[in-house]
Design a protein around this motif. Structure first.
Motif, PDB file in Angstrom:
ATOM      1  N   VAL A 109       0.944  22.162  11.830  1.00 23.52           N
ATOM      2  CA  VAL A 109       0.627  20.760  11.583  1.00 23.52           C
ATOM      3  C   VAL A 109      -0.685  20.385  12.277  1.00 23.52           C
ATOM      4  CG1 VAL A 109       1.990  19.934  13.567  1.00 23.52           C
ATOM      5  CG2 VAL A 109       1.579  18.426  11.593  1.00 23.52           C
ATOM      6  N   ASP A 110      -1.527  19.602  11.601  1.00 26.86           N
ATOM      7  CA  ASP A 110      -2.860  19.294  12.113  1.00 26.86           C
ATOM      8  C   ASP A 110      -2.824  18.391  13.339  1.00 26.86           C
ATOM      9  OD1 ASP A 110      -5.736  19.597  11.811  1.00 26.86           O
ATOM     10  OD2 ASP A 110      -5.775  17.496  11.221  1.00 26.86           O
ATOM     11  N   SER A 111      -1.719  17.699  13.545  1.00 22.74           N
ATOM     12  CA  SER A 111      -1.588  16.825  14.727  1.00 22.74           C
ATOM     13  C   SER A 111      -0.943  17.545  15.898  1.00 22.74           C
ATOM     14  CB  SER A 111      -0.764  15.578  14.363  1.00 22.74           C
ATOM     15  OG  SER A 111       0.468  15.953  13.777  1.00 22.74           O
ATOM     16  N   VAL A 112      -1.098  18.850  15.932  1.00 21.13           N
ATOM     17  CA  VAL A 112      -0.433  19.689  16.920  1.00 21.13           C
ATOM     18  C   VAL A 112      -1.035  19.502  18.318  1.00 21.13           C
ATOM     19  CG1 VAL A 112      -1.918  21.722  16.722  1.00 21.13           C
ATOM     20  CG2 VAL A 112       0.517  22.019  17.206  1.00 21.13           C
ATOM     21  N   TYR A 113      -0.233  19.839  19.325  1.00 16.37           N
ATOM     22  CA  TYR A 113      -0.665  19.883  20.727  1.00 16.37           C
ATOM     23  C   TYR A 113      -1.921  20.753  20.847  1.00 16.37           C
ATOM     24  CZ  TYR A 113      -0.023  21.314  25.693  1.00 16.37           C
ATOM     25  OH  TYR A 113      -0.173  21.589  27.032  1.00 16.37           O
ATOM     26  N   GLY A 114      -2.965  20.222  21.481  1.00 11.97           N
ATOM     27  CA  GLY A 114      -4.258  20.890  21.526  1.00 11.97           C
ATOM     28  C   GLY A 114      -4.240  22.343  21.970  1.00 11.97           C
ATOM     29  N   PRO A 115      -3.612  22.682  23.094  1.00 12.90           N
ATOM     30  CA  PRO A 115      -3.575  24.086  23.510  1.00 12.90           C
ATOM     31  C   PRO A 115      -2.875  25.010  22.508  1.00 12.90           C
ATOM     32  CG  PRO A 115      -3.147  22.673  25.382  1.00 12.90           C
ATOM     33  CD  PRO A 115      -3.163  21.778  24.175  1.00 12.90           C
ATOM     34  N   CYS A 116      -1.942  24.470  21.737  1.00 11.81           N
ATOM     35  CA  CYS A 116      -1.322  25.272  20.679  1.00 11.81           C
ATOM     36  C   CYS A 116      -2.374  25.644  19.639  1.00 11.81           C
ATOM     37  CB  CYS A 116      -0.174  24.493  20.034  1.00 11.81           C
ATOM     38  SG  CYS A 116       0.534  25.293  18.574  1.00 11.81           S
ATOM     39  N   ARG A 117      -3.221  24.701  19.261  1.00  9.64           N
ATOM     40  CA  ARG A 117      -4.288  24.982  18.304  1.00  9.64           C
ATOM     41  C   ARG A 117      -5.231  26.052  18.853  1.00  9.64           C
ATOM     42  NH1 ARG A 117      -6.496  21.746  14.205  1.00  9.64           N
ATOM     43  NH2 ARG A 117      -5.318  19.964  14.996  1.00  9.64           N
ATOM     44  N   GLN A 118      -5.553  25.954  20.129  1.00  9.86           N
ATOM     45  CA  GLN A 118      -6.444  26.954  20.730  1.00  9.86           C
ATOM     46  C   GLN A 118      -5.826  28.346  20.669  1.00  9.86           C
ATOM     47  OE1 GLN A 118      -7.225  25.394  24.655  1.00  9.86           O
ATOM     48  NE2 GLN A 118      -7.947  23.439  23.837  1.00  9.86           N
ATOM     49  N   ASN A 354      -9.621  13.157  22.734  1.00  2.13           N
ATOM     50  CA  ASN A 354     -10.680  13.780  21.936  1.00  2.13           C
ATOM     51  C   ASN A 354     -10.033  14.483  20.747  1.00  2.13           C
ATOM     52  OD1 ASN A 354     -12.719  15.356  20.842  1.00  2.13           O
ATOM     53  ND2 ASN A 354     -13.601  15.895  22.819  1.00  2.13           N
ATOM     54  N   LEU A 355     -10.388  14.075  19.546  1.00  2.00           N
ATOM     55  CA  LEU A 355      -9.805  14.654  18.340  1.00  2.00           C
ATOM     56  C   LEU A 355     -10.823  15.475  17.541  1.00  2.00           C
ATOM     57  CD1 LEU A 355      -7.703  11.590  17.099  1.00  2.00           C
ATOM     58  CD2 LEU A 355      -6.928  13.523  18.480  1.00  2.00           C
ATOM     59  N   ASP A 357     -11.273  18.522  17.308  1.00  2.00           N
ATOM     60  CA  ASP A 357     -10.799  19.784  16.750  1.00  2.00           C
ATOM     61  C   ASP A 357      -9.938  19.590  15.502  1.00  2.00           C
ATOM     62  OD1 ASP A 357      -8.645  18.614  17.991  1.00  2.00           O
ATOM     63  OD2 ASP A 357      -8.035  20.399  19.121  1.00  2.00           O
ATOM     64  N   ARG A 358      -9.665  18.360  15.109  1.00  2.06           N
ATOM     65  CA  ARG A 358      -8.828  18.100  13.942  1.00  2.06           C
ATOM     66  C   ARG A 358      -9.509  18.560  12.653  1.00  2.06           C
ATOM     67  NH1 ARG A 358      -4.719  14.124  14.617  1.00  2.06           N
ATOM     68  NH2 ARG A 358      -3.852  14.436  16.709  1.00  2.06           N
ATOM     69  N   LYS A 359      -8.721  19.083  11.745  1.00  2.00           N
ATOM     70  CA  LYS A 359      -9.220  19.502  10.440  1.00  2.00           C
ATOM     71  C   LYS A 359      -9.009  18.411   9.382  1.00  2.00           C
ATOM     72  CE  LYS A 359      -9.827  23.644  12.201  1.00  2.00           C
ATOM     73  NZ  LYS A 359     -11.171  24.123  12.562  1.00  2.00           N
ATOM     74  N   ILE A 360      -7.907  17.682   9.504  1.00  2.00           N
ATOM     75  CA  ILE A 360      -7.513  16.719   8.471  1.00  2.00           C
ATOM     76  C   ILE A 360      -7.414  15.316   9.042  1.00  2.00           C
ATOM     77  CG2 ILE A 360      -5.726  16.118   6.781  1.00  2.00           C
ATOM     78  CD1 ILE A 360      -4.942  19.171   6.912  1.00  2.00           C
ATOM     79  N   ARG A 361      -6.599  15.151  10.070  1.00  2.00           N
ATOM     80  CA  ARG A 361      -6.367  13.848  10.680  1.00  2.00           C
ATOM     81  C   ARG A 361      -7.458  13.555  11.711  1.00  2.00           C
ATOM     82  NH1 ARG A 361      -3.132  10.070   8.350  1.00  2.00           N
ATOM     83  NH2 ARG A 361      -2.276  11.269   6.624  1.00  2.00           N
ATOM     84  N   LYS A 362      -8.555  12.983  11.245  1.00  2.00           N
ATOM     85  CA  LYS A 362      -9.724  12.769  12.090  1.00  2.00           C
ATOM     86  C   LYS A 362      -9.527  11.589  13.041  1.00  2.00           C
ATOM     87  CE  LYS A 362     -12.166  15.993  10.007  1.00  2.00           C
ATOM     88  NZ  LYS A 362     -12.634  17.205  10.705  1.00  2.00           N
ATOM     89  N   ALA A 363     -10.458  11.457  13.980  1.00  2.00           N
ATOM     90  CA  ALA A 363     -10.398  10.370  14.957  1.00  2.00           C
ATOM     91  C   ALA A 363     -10.608   9.024  14.267  1.00  2.00           C
ATOM     92  CB  ALA A 363     -11.464  10.581  16.028  1.00  2.00           C
ATOM     93  N   PRO A 364     -10.003   7.952  14.775  1.00  2.00           N
ATOM     94  CA  PRO A 364     -10.202   6.628  14.179  1.00  2.00           C
ATOM     95  C   PRO A 364     -11.649   6.187  14.300  1.00  2.00           C
ATOM     96  CG  PRO A 364      -9.034   6.464  16.269  1.00  2.00           C
ATOM     97  CD  PRO A 364      -9.092   7.921  15.929  1.00  2.00           C
ATOM     98  N   ALA A 365     -12.110   5.426  13.306  1.00  4.51           N
ATOM     99  CA  ALA A 365     -13.500   4.974  13.288  1.00  4.51           C
ATOM    100  C   ALA A 365     -13.684   3.638  13.989  1.00  4.51           C
ATOM    101  CB  ALA A 365     -13.976   4.861  11.843  1.00  4.51           C
ATOM    102  N   GLU A 366     -12.569   2.962  14.343  1.00  4.47           N
ATOM    103  CA  GLU A 366     -12.666   1.604  14.891  1.00  4.47           C
ATOM    104  C   GLU A 366     -12.951   1.558  16.377  1.00  4.47           C
ATOM    105  OE1 GLU A 366     -10.400   1.990  11.278  1.00  4.47           O
ATOM    106  OE2 GLU A 366      -9.984   2.816  13.286  1.00  4.47           O
ATOM    107  N   GLY A 367     -12.769   2.678  17.061  1.00  9.26           N
ATOM    108  CA  GLY A 367     -13.000   2.673  18.495  1.00  9.26           C
ATOM    109  C   GLY A 367     -12.410   3.903  19.149  1.00  9.26           C
ATOM    110  N   PRO A 368     -12.572   4.032  20.479  1.00  5.43           N
ATOM    111  CA  PRO A 368     -12.035   5.195  21.182  1.00  5.43           C
ATOM    112  C   PRO A 368     -10.516   5.138  21.275  1.00  5.43           C
ATOM    113  CG  PRO A 368     -12.936   3.625  22.741  1.00  5.43           C
ATOM    114  CD  PRO A 368     -13.282   3.100  21.377  1.00  5.43           C
TER     115      PRO A 368
END
Length: 397
Positions: A109-118, A354-355, A357-368
């Protein structure tokens, strides 16, 4: 099922937490099991060594202390067996290594825990496993991504940092039709609020570092499997020689006794703070599954029994150039909230997300994006501290 097991299975959650992994009659009446530290275990004679007829054989294969914790987790999960590992990340990587081979295809899943993606992007790829990330909102639509060599589908619901809700039952049904193993990182909900194996998941993973331990001082992971997948998981863990330490197991077992009341407090306080944030003009959105406004709320309400204390919000900003400065100003002004990784302890924590590394679910554009762990402090004090953060962020132009 014994009378004791039947009685516990029908008891309330806090009663069960007080008594699972608990057998004072085996320890001269002492309430808590002793900490048994072990490497070498002696056998009475050579024939016993040859046939391995006794329960304990070596420290890495379990002790009475680690077994007590495993039995407690099995009772909560409804699992056939549980292994203990030195960290939450190890609780993810060991099952991946157990069930994936060169040439296999894994859906993560693209919203996975960051170290799992690594781990997936480095170790798994080096081992010849093809990793593909999928949208957490696919549900049964994941059928289109299944291949003849898809061997594992990894889920996490809610997703890390952005809290997307997955339809776990629908995904599990599709994966099983294609012969794939389904794993789930269920750290957010714990088995008190969601039992993955009841929804078709084969392997349930937790960072026991978080709510089971509960005091920000223990590292541990647990992995629980259904009957069909327990033998392979147990074998792989034994071959890798990984285990949880008895002292840490004792503390996690002790943490379990109060997890129900702690989690309920985290839940109440986090919802109160999330609702307060949602009313603010300087907050673009609040990412909390228990809020009716959240896109995945209906799935959460259908499948989950509660919510934990971690969620995120988007701090409003006029333009991307302000994102980092506003985020840092907000975080640096906090006094009650600590700035630190992890969550599930008794104290409030905040981190910038920090998002990239996301492939699909990108960071929101409205703010941090800022993630909050709402601890056991009083809500009025938590809100007062957040007010300090918003006041500081407002000064950034």
């Amino acid at each position: 099922m014994s009378d004791e097991e039947k009685w516990l299975s029908e008891a309330g959650v806090n009663t069960r937490l007080c008594h699972v992994g608990h057998d004072p009659s085996s320890y001269h009446g002492f309430v808590n099991p002793p900490v048994v530290r072990a490497s070498t275990v002696l056998f009475p004679q050579a024939s016993a060594m040859e046939t391995v007829t006794q329960k304990y054989t070596y420290g890495t294969r379990g002790t009475p202390t680690t077994d007590a914790l495993c039995e407690a987790i099995d009772s909560l999960e409804g699992s056939a067996g549980t292994i203990l590992l030195p960290s939450g990340l190890a609780a993810i990587t060991v099952p991946f290594l157990a069930f994936l081979s060169p040439g296999d295809h894994a859906l993560i899943v693209d919203s996975v825990y960051g170290p799992c993606r690594q781990f997936c992007d480095t170790m798994l790829k080096r081992l010849g496993v093809e990793v593909e990330y999928y949208d957490p909102l696919l549900g049964a639509g994941i059928e289109a991504l299944m291949r003849p060599n898809t061997r594992l589908v990894h889920t996490e619901s809610p997703g890390s940092n952005t809290f997307e809700m997955q339809d776990i039952r629908a995904i599990s049904d599709v994966a099983h039709r294609h012969g794939a193993v389904v794993s789930m990182d269920n750290t957010w909900a714990t088995p008190l609020y969601f039992r993955p194996l009841d929804f078709g998941v084969d392997i349930s993973m937790h960072a026991a570092t978080k709510y089971p331990a509960g005091h920000s001082d223990i590292l541990m992971g647990t992995v629980s499997a259904n009957a069909a997948h327990w033998p392979r998981l147990k074998e792989a863990n034994g071959l890798m020689g990984l285990c949880g330490a008895p002292d840490d197991s004792y503390l996690v077992l002790r943490g379990l006794r109060t997890m129900g009341v702690r989690l309920a407090h985290h839940d109440r306080s986090a919802r109160a703070v999330a609702e307060w944030l949602e009313q603010r003009d300087d907050v673009s959105s609040v990412l909390h599954p228990a809020l009716p406004s959240f896109p995945g709320h209906d799935i959460w309400k259908r499948d989950f029994k509660g919510a934990s204390g971690i969620f995120s919000f988007v701090l409003a900003a006029d333009e991307p150039a302000q994102f980092k400065a506003k985020s840092h100003a907000f975080l640096d002004a906090l006094r009650l909230f600590g700035l630190g990784w992890s969550w599930g302890g008794y104290e409030c924590l905040a981190v910038p997300v920090n998002l990239n590394d996301r492939k699909i679910r990108k960071a929101p554009a409205e703010g941090p994006l800022i993630r909050l762990q709402i601890g056991l402090e009083d809500v009025a004090d938590i809100i007062a501290d957040l007010e300090r953060g918003f006041a500081a962020a407002a000064l950034v132009k």
